[in-house]
Design a protein around this motif. Structure first.
Motif, PDB file in Angstrom:
ATOM      1  N   ASP A   1       1.193  -0.998  -0.172  1.00 39.68           N
ATOM      2  CA  ASP A   1       0.360  -0.095   0.121  1.00 39.68           C
ATOM      3  C   ASP A   1       1.037   1.615   0.155  1.00 39.68           C
ATOM      4  OD1 ASP A   1      -2.240  -1.376   0.063  1.00 39.68           O
ATOM      5  OD2 ASP A   1      -2.332  -1.252   1.719  1.00 39.68           O
ATOM      6  N   THR A   2       2.359   1.051   1.053  1.00 37.70           N
ATOM      7  CA  THR A   2       2.736   2.282   0.884  1.00 37.70           C
ATOM      8  C   THR A   2       3.424   2.574  -0.383  1.00 37.70           C
ATOM      9  OG1 THR A   2       3.621   2.098   3.286  1.00 37.70           O
ATOM     10  CG2 THR A   2       4.625   3.508   1.997  1.00 37.70           C
ATOM     11  N   LEU A   3       3.971   1.478  -1.036  1.00 33.45           N
ATOM     12  CA  LEU A   3       4.948   1.533  -1.965  1.00 33.45           C
ATOM     13  C   LEU A   3       3.476   2.442  -3.748  1.00 33.45           C
ATOM     14  CD1 LEU A   3       6.907  -1.985  -2.448  1.00 33.45           C
ATOM     15  CD2 LEU A   3       7.481   0.327  -2.112  1.00 33.45           C
ATOM     16  N   VAL A   4       2.389   1.722  -3.658  1.00 30.73           N
ATOM     17  CA  VAL A   4       1.414   2.137  -4.501  1.00 30.73           C
ATOM     18  C   VAL A   4       1.220   3.248  -4.276  1.00 30.73           C
ATOM     19  CG1 VAL A   4      -0.741   1.973  -5.113  1.00 30.73           C
ATOM     20  CG2 VAL A   4       0.845   0.109  -5.113  1.00 30.73           C
ATOM     21  N   LYS A   5       1.271   4.094  -2.888  1.00 31.72           N
ATOM     22  CA  LYS A   5       1.343   5.436  -2.646  1.00 31.72           C
ATOM     23  C   LYS A   5       2.072   6.523  -3.461  1.00 31.72           C
ATOM     24  CE  LYS A   5      -0.464   8.660   1.201  1.00 31.72           C
ATOM     25  NZ  LYS A   5      -0.617   8.209   2.704  1.00 31.72           N
ATOM     26  N   ASP A   6       3.437   5.740  -3.002  1.00 34.93           N
ATOM     27  CA  ASP A   6       4.039   7.007  -3.566  1.00 34.93           C
ATOM     28  C   ASP A   6       4.561   6.743  -5.235  1.00 34.93           C
ATOM     29  OD1 ASP A   6       5.351   7.114  -0.805  1.00 34.93           O
ATOM     30  OD2 ASP A   6       6.959   5.079  -0.591  1.00 34.93           O
ATOM     31  N   LEU A   7       4.599   5.355  -5.332  1.00 35.17           N
ATOM     32  CA  LEU A   7       4.339   5.848  -6.679  1.00 35.17           C
ATOM     33  C   LEU A   7       3.118   6.729  -7.572  1.00 35.17           C
ATOM     34  CD1 LEU A   7       4.794   1.840  -7.712  1.00 35.17           C
ATOM     35  CD2 LEU A   7       6.057   3.738  -8.148  1.00 35.17           C
ATOM     36  N   MET A   8       2.145   6.613  -6.745  1.00 37.28           N
ATOM     37  CA  MET A   8       0.742   7.500  -7.110  1.00 37.28           C
ATOM     38  C   MET A   8       0.792   8.633  -7.075  1.00 37.28           C
ATOM     39  SD  MET A   8      -1.025   5.342  -8.385  1.00 37.28           S
ATOM     40  CE  MET A   8      -2.249   7.020  -9.089  1.00 37.28           C
ATOM     41  N   LYS A   9       1.922   8.757  -5.973  1.00 32.51           N
ATOM     42  CA  LYS A   9       2.880  10.475  -6.210  1.00 32.51           C
ATOM     43  C   LYS A   9       3.038  10.715  -7.494  1.00 32.51           C
ATOM     44  CE  LYS A   9       3.047  10.679  -1.137  1.00 32.51           C
ATOM     45  NZ  LYS A   9       4.057  10.460  -0.037  1.00 32.51           N
ATOM     46  N   ALA A  10       4.097  10.689  -7.525  1.00 30.92           N
ATOM     47  CA  ALA A  10       4.405  10.776  -8.385  1.00 30.92           C
ATOM     48  C   ALA A  10       4.190  10.849  -9.998  1.00 30.92           C
ATOM     49  CB  ALA A  10       5.665  10.384  -9.267  1.00 30.92           C
TER      50      ALA A  10
ATOM     51  N   MET B   1      -8.998  17.486 -15.315  1.00 32.09           N
ATOM     52  CA  MET B   1      -8.524  17.361 -14.013  1.00 32.09           C
ATOM     53  C   MET B   1      -9.575  15.756 -13.303  1.00 32.09           C
ATOM     54  SD  MET B   1      -8.741  20.557 -11.893  1.00 32.09           S
ATOM     55  CE  MET B   1      -8.226  19.443  -9.791  1.00 32.09           C
ATOM     56  N   LYS B   2     -10.370  15.894 -14.669  1.00 36.06           N
ATOM     57  CA  LYS B   2     -12.191  14.784 -14.283  1.00 36.06           C
ATOM     58  C   LYS B   2     -10.916  13.532 -14.882  1.00 36.06           C
ATOM     59  CE  LYS B   2     -16.565  13.015 -14.890  1.00 36.06           C
ATOM     60  NZ  LYS B   2     -17.635  13.490 -15.176  1.00 36.06           N
ATOM     61  N   ALA B   3     -10.321  13.360 -15.915  1.00 29.56           N
ATOM     62  CA  ALA B   3     -10.100  12.790 -17.607  1.00 29.56           C
ATOM     63  C   ALA B   3      -8.911  12.054 -16.531  1.00 29.56           C
ATOM     64  CB  ALA B   3     -10.182  13.410 -18.460  1.00 29.56           C
ATOM     65  N   PHE B   4      -7.925  13.396 -15.563  1.00 34.70           N
ATOM     66  CA  PHE B   4      -7.136  13.036 -15.846  1.00 34.70           C
ATOM     67  C   PHE B   4      -7.042  11.943 -14.666  1.00 34.70           C
ATOM     68  CE2 PHE B   4      -2.231  12.189 -14.284  1.00 34.70           C
ATOM     69  CZ  PHE B   4      -1.879  13.314 -16.144  1.00 34.70           C
ATOM     70  N   THR B   5      -8.000  12.801 -13.429  1.00 31.59           N
ATOM     71  CA  THR B   5      -8.341  11.631 -12.314  1.00 31.59           C
ATOM     72  C   THR B   5      -8.800   9.604 -12.718  1.00 31.59           C
ATOM     73  OG1 THR B   5      -8.797  13.863 -11.230  1.00 31.59           O
ATOM     74  CG2 THR B   5      -9.136  11.277 -10.099  1.00 31.59           C
ATOM     75  N   GLU B   6      -9.316   9.844 -13.783  1.00 29.86           N
ATOM     76  CA  GLU B   6      -9.936   8.630 -13.937  1.00 29.86           C
ATOM     77  C   GLU B   6      -8.662   7.785 -14.755  1.00 29.86           C
ATOM     78  OE1 GLU B   6     -13.201   7.331 -13.963  1.00 29.86           O
ATOM     79  OE2 GLU B   6     -13.472   8.885 -13.161  1.00 29.86           O
ATOM     80  N   ARG B   7      -8.075   8.980 -15.193  1.00 30.06           N
ATOM     81  CA  ARG B   7      -6.654   7.339 -15.643  1.00 30.06           C
ATOM     82  C   ARG B   7      -5.970   7.115 -14.536  1.00 30.06           C
ATOM     83  NH1 ARG B   7      -1.591   9.335 -16.255  1.00 30.06           N
ATOM     84  NH2 ARG B   7      -0.197   8.004 -17.842  1.00 30.06           N
ATOM     85  N   LEU B   8      -5.624   7.917 -13.832  1.00 30.00           N
ATOM     86  CA  LEU B   8      -5.086   7.736 -12.465  1.00 30.00           C
ATOM     87  C   LEU B   8      -5.827   6.225 -11.456  1.00 30.00           C
ATOM     88  CD1 LEU B   8      -4.417  11.121 -10.677  1.00 30.00           C
ATOM     89  CD2 LEU B   8      -2.577   9.914 -11.802  1.00 30.00           C
ATOM     90  N   LYS B   9      -6.696   6.445 -11.442  1.00 28.17           N
ATOM     91  CA  LYS B   9      -7.973   5.270 -10.765  1.00 28.17           C
ATOM     92  C   LYS B   9      -6.921   3.934 -11.848  1.00 28.17           C
ATOM     93  CE  LYS B   9     -11.357   7.695  -9.539  1.00 28.17           C
ATOM     94  NZ  LYS B   9     -13.312   7.547  -9.193  1.00 28.17           N
ATOM     95  N   GLU B  10      -6.874   4.330 -12.916  1.00 30.73           N
ATOM     96  CA  GLU B  10      -6.086   3.079 -14.083  1.00 30.73           C
ATOM     97  C   GLU B  10      -5.268   2.465 -13.485  1.00 30.73           C
ATOM     98  OE1 GLU B  10      -7.539   3.814 -18.162  1.00 30.73           O
ATOM     99  OE2 GLU B  10      -9.718   3.900 -17.778  1.00 30.73           O
ATOM    100  N   VAL B  11      -4.688   3.229 -13.540  1.00 28.83           N
ATOM    101  CA  VAL B  11      -2.596   3.357 -12.797  1.00 28.83           C
ATOM    102  C   VAL B  11      -2.715   2.493 -11.709  1.00 28.83           C
ATOM    103  CG1 VAL B  11      -0.827   4.621 -12.359  1.00 28.83           C
ATOM    104  CG2 VAL B  11      -1.892   4.996 -14.751  1.00 28.83           C
ATOM    105  N   GLU B  12      -3.045   3.144 -11.218  1.00 31.42           N
ATOM    106  CA  GLU B  12      -2.974   2.439  -9.298  1.00 31.42           C
ATOM    107  C   GLU B  12      -4.223   1.259  -9.390  1.00 31.42           C
ATOM    108  OE1 GLU B  12      -5.026   4.231  -5.154  1.00 31.42           O
ATOM    109  OE2 GLU B  12      -6.092   3.515  -6.572  1.00 31.42           O
ATOM    110  N   SER B  13      -4.646   0.699 -10.109  1.00 32.15           N
ATOM    111  CA  SER B  13      -5.251  -0.669 -10.524  1.00 32.15           C
ATOM    112  C   SER B  13      -4.499  -1.084 -10.996  1.00 32.15           C
ATOM    113  CB  SER B  13      -6.345  -0.696 -11.144  1.00 32.15           C
ATOM    114  OG  SER B  13      -7.135  -2.374 -11.276  1.00 32.15           O
ATOM    115  N   ARG B  14      -3.574  -0.832 -11.687  1.00 31.86           N
ATOM    116  CA  ARG B  14      -2.865  -1.754 -12.654  1.00 31.86           C
ATOM    117  C   ARG B  14      -1.797  -2.143 -11.731  1.00 31.86           C
ATOM    118  NH1 ARG B  14      -1.265   2.223 -16.781  1.00 31.86           N
ATOM    119  NH2 ARG B  14       1.666   2.165 -15.361  1.00 31.86           N
TER     120      ARG B  14
END
Length: 503
Positions: free
Chosen positions: A15-24, A460-473
């Motif tokens: 969880d911490t690793l994913v959180k740190d990766l998502m920061k970037a 921002m909405k489009a990018f947020t949707e993309r972030l959800k996909e990245v986090e899932s990946r």
């Protein structure tokens, strides 16, 4: 989203690793958020400046743009115990002498002594008249030909003489009435002064009641006793001309006069221009103008701190309240630095103040001619200064010319008063600012910065949707890794067991 296995096999804090990766990964969204906040800061600052401009416009409209602000008069009486006068601004300066003043009086109706039976119920109307009307019908005829009528409901069993008189006084009939217990008489008086008032009853029962209350009648008209008196009109002379008025308060020649006492001694009321009021109106305008341009100038000269981007929610958590407040102040600073809309508006206003207003008196066609000019201190950026003695002298010498300098109404540019031209400039600036920053009544789609905000929201909405996909990946990848590690661990355990059994 599939099942997540968070470090059970590998011992890693997934969880911490994913959180740190998502920061970037989230950095572009944070940049968009900060850009959006900067646009909102700019929008709010524009609207704040427009608020100051609108307040200045209202101040001009209610002050130097109105001729009434320059036509105020003041009046003095040589004997205020007898006559006072208030100038209403319609006349010029004048002296009016009143002589042989006789006040207007009211019509009075006084009944003869009321014969009241000696009973405990002696104050009741029912002791005077056996059959009382349920409605008392009265009409007051005025000298003007107008009349007021009264249909007064009474309770025959409860109504006293005193309460009946009080109801008449409180009605819209226009008559004051009371019962005096010491003289046992009823007295009534018209609330208005003047000659020619008459009071009538309009039915037999009302007539019978008033006869019992001591009044004589002539063809339904209330007459009263010999103490009754007709009203009188006010009589006086003005500069030798004999006049009458039905009231002791009246207007004559731009003067509202109040007669207070009879006199045979002349009293003079003098009307002159209210220099102090006009002076204060102009001084107040200058002060408000200076306050407004000072606020706008400070805003467009505000320093811009580009290293202090608006804080994201995550960044704000890491600061104390005071630190966040100080950061916000720097982040919001300079949003309108060197803004051309506001700078051009101020420049045009300064030009308006230098202009010549062509009207009848050449000596009072510029602000400098009445003692107002821009300061020589360039740091004050166009503020006005006043030579107060020169301004007062100009008002005393020609108040009408000073008025025209500010209020002259014309469709010709060179003849427009300063107030008219300034209000046009302010209106244009406000419209231009609203086209860029809108107002509370406009939707985002109706102004430039609003459209930019809508665009930021969409991105921002489009990018947020993309972030959800990245986090899932990321989670899927770590889950696959965990499963692989788990299988490897299982194989290692199996092999160890086999080697142990083969010894």
């Amino acid at each position: 989203m599939g099942t997540r296995i968070s470090g059970l096999a590998s011992g890693m804090d997934v969880d911490t690793l994913v959180k740190d990766l998502m920061k970037a990964e989230r950095m572009p969204v944070d940049k968009l958020f900060q850009k959006k906040k900067l646009i909102e800061f700019q929008r709010d600052d524009y609207r704040e400046m427009n608020k100051h401009l609108k307040e200045l416009d209202t101040f001009i409209f209610e002050g130097i743009s109105r001729q009434s602000s320059f036509l105020k008069k003041t009046s003095t009486s040589s004997n205020e115990a007898v006559i006072t006068g208030v100038a209403n601004g319609q006349g010029g300066t004048q002296k009016v002498t009143f002589d042989s003043v006789s006040l207007a009086t009211s019509r009075s109706w006084i009944g003869s002594e009321v014969t009241i039976p000696d009973t405990r119920e002696s104050s009741k109307l029912s002791t005077l008249v056996h059959t009382l009307p349920e409605k008392v019908m009265l009409t007051l005829n005025k000298p003007s030909g107008e009349h007021t009528s009264l249909a007064l409901l009474i309770d025959p069993e409860k109504e006293s003489i005193a309460s009946f008189m009080q109801k008449i006084s409180q009605s819209e009939l226009g008559v004051s009435a009371f019962y005096d217990e010491s003289t046992k008489k009823v007295a009534m008086m018209s609330k208005e002064t003047g000659q020619g008032f008459s009071l009538h009853t309009t039915d037999e029962k009302t007539e019978a009641l008033f006869k019992k209350l001591g009044f004589s009648m002539t063809a339904s008209e209330l007459i009263g006793s010999v103490e009754s008196k007709d009203g009188k009109d006010a009589a006086f002379s003005v500069n030798g001309l004999a006049m009458t008025r039905s009231s002791n308060v009246f207007s004559i020649g731009g003067l509202t006069v109040t007669l207070k006492n009879n006199t045979t001694t002349p009293v003079t009321v003098t009307t002159s221009n209210d220099t102090n009021s006009v002076f204060d109106t102009i001084v107040n305008f200058v002060e408000r103008y200076n306050q407004t341009i000072d606020k706008v100038n400070k805003k467009i000269a505000e320093p811009r701190f580009r290293d202090f981007a608006p804080l994201t929610d995550e960044q704000r958590k890491g600061l104390s309240e005071k630190e966040a407040q100080q950061w916000d102040e720097k982040a919001k600073s300079g949003m309108l630095q060197r803004d051309s809309l506001l700078a051009n508006g101020l420049a045009t206003l300064r030009t308006n103040l230098y202009k010549t207003v062509q009207h009848s008196e050449r000596d009072f066609q510029q602000l400098t001619s009445i003692g107002i000019q821009t300061t020589s201190n360039y740091l004050e950026k166009g503020k006005l200064v006043i030579d107060r003695d020169k301004l007062r002298q100009a008002i005393e010498k020609s108040p009408e010319a000073v008025m025209k300098l500010f209020t002259n109404n014309s469709t010709v540019d060179g003849e427009k008063g300063i107030a008219q031209v300034m209000r046009q400039t302010i209106a244009t600036t406000i419209q231009q600012v609203e086209a860029k920053a809108g107002n509370v009544l406009r939707t985002n789609q109706q102004f430039v910065l609003g459209k930019q905000l809508n665009d930021m929201d969409s991105r921002m909405k489009a990018f947020t949707e993309r972030l959800k996909e990245v986090e899932s990946r990321y989670y899927k990848q770590f889950t696959a890794m965990e499963k692989a590690v788990q299988r490897s661990n299982q194989q290692s355990v199996y092999l160890s067991q086999q080697f142990s059994n083969g010894r």
